[in-house]
Design a protein around this motif. Structure first.
Motif, short mmCIF file in Angstrom:
data_model
loop_
_atom_site.label_atom_id
_atom_site.label_comp_id
_atom_site.label_asym_id
_atom_site.label_seq_id
_atom_site.Cartn_x
_atom_site.Cartn_y
_atom_site.Cartn_z
N ASN A 7 0.83 -1.21 0.00
CA ASN A 7 0.00 0.00 0.00
C ASN A 7 0.86 1.25 0.00
N LEU A 8 1.95 1.24 0.74
CA LEU A 8 2.84 2.41 0.79
C LEU A 8 3.54 2.65 -0.54
N THR A 9 3.91 1.57 -1.22
CA THR A 9 4.65 1.70 -2.48
C THR A 9 3.74 1.77 -3.69
N GLY A 10 2.45 1.55 -3.50
CA GLY A 10 1.52 1.60 -4.63
C GLY A 10 1.57 0.35 -5.48
N THR A 11 2.06 -0.76 -4.92
CA THR A 11 2.16 -1.98 -5.70
C THR A 11 1.06 -2.98 -5.39
N ALA A 12 0.11 -2.62 -4.55
CA ALA A 12 -0.99 -3.52 -4.23
C ALA A 12 -1.71 -3.92 -5.52
N GLY A 13 -1.94 -5.18 -5.67
CA GLY A 13 -2.62 -5.67 -6.87
C GLY A 13 -1.69 -5.95 -8.03
N MET A 14 -0.44 -5.57 -7.92
CA MET A 14 0.51 -5.85 -9.00
C MET A 14 1.00 -7.29 -8.86
N THR A 15 1.02 -7.98 -9.95
CA THR A 15 1.51 -9.35 -9.95
C THR A 15 2.91 -9.39 -10.56
N ASP A 16 3.56 -10.52 -10.39
CA ASP A 16 4.87 -10.70 -11.03
C ASP A 16 4.75 -10.53 -12.54
N GLN A 17 3.64 -11.00 -13.09
CA GLN A 17 3.43 -10.87 -14.54
C GLN A 17 3.35 -9.41 -14.95
N VAL A 18 2.67 -8.59 -14.19
CA VAL A 18 2.55 -7.17 -14.51
C VAL A 18 3.91 -6.50 -14.44
N VAL A 19 4.67 -6.81 -13.39
CA VAL A 19 6.00 -6.23 -13.24
C VAL A 19 6.91 -6.67 -14.39
N ALA A 20 6.88 -7.96 -14.73
CA ALA A 20 7.72 -8.47 -15.81
C ALA A 20 7.33 -7.84 -17.15
N THR A 21 6.04 -7.68 -17.38
CA THR A 21 5.58 -7.06 -18.63
C THR A 21 6.05 -5.62 -18.72
N ASP A 22 5.96 -4.89 -17.63
CA ASP A 22 6.44 -3.50 -17.61
C ASP A 22 7.94 -3.45 -17.86
N LEU A 23 8.67 -4.38 -17.26
CA LEU A 23 10.11 -4.44 -17.47
C LEU A 23 10.45 -4.76 -18.93
N LEU A 24 9.69 -5.67 -19.53
CA LEU A 24 9.91 -6.01 -20.94
C LEU A 24 9.67 -4.81 -21.84
N ILE A 25 8.61 -4.07 -21.58
CA ILE A 25 8.31 -2.87 -22.37
C ILE A 25 9.44 -1.85 -22.23
N SER A 26 9.92 -1.69 -21.00
CA SER A 26 11.03 -0.76 -20.77
C SER A 26 12.30 -1.23 -21.49
N ALA A 27 12.55 -2.52 -21.47
CA ALA A 27 13.73 -3.05 -22.16
C ALA A 27 13.64 -2.81 -23.67
N LYS A 28 12.47 -3.01 -24.23
CA LYS A 28 12.27 -2.75 -25.66
C LYS A 28 12.52 -1.28 -25.99
N THR A 29 12.05 -0.43 -25.12
CA THR A 29 12.26 1.01 -25.31
C THR A 29 13.74 1.34 -25.26
#
Length: 97
Positions: A7-29
């Protein structure tokens, strides 16, 4: 993960899949940006540095892709499966609201 920390970091509800997808998009960029920068530089020294960073970014992208494929979160070679997964993920996101 700790619910209070989520809750403090704003990651509630984020899954490993969401984090990995965001990381993949950033890597492509990153790959795209290094490639563009390479075409714009006139300095041999800068070009050498950018080429190394580009290779590192490509390797990072490959590692993230392999991880996601192993987890079943990314179907790079099966478009119908990927489309179905994208639809399911979109539906899940809509249901969270």
């Amino acid at each position: 993960m700790n619910p209070i920390l989520e809750n403090l970091t704003g990651t509630a509800g984020m899954t490993d899949q969401v984090v990995a997808t965001d990381l993949l998009i950033s890597a492509k960029t990153g790959v795209r940006n290094y490639a563009i920068a390479l075409t714009e530089t006139a300095s041999d020294e800068v070009r050498t540095v950018l080429e190394q960073h580009l290779q590192d970014a490509i390797r990072t992208h490959e590692q993230i892709t392999a991880y996601m494929m192993k987890q079943g979160w990314y179907h790079a070679y099966n478009a119908p499966e990927q489309i179905q997964l994208d639809i399911e993920n979109a539906q899940t996101a809509l249901n969270m609201q």
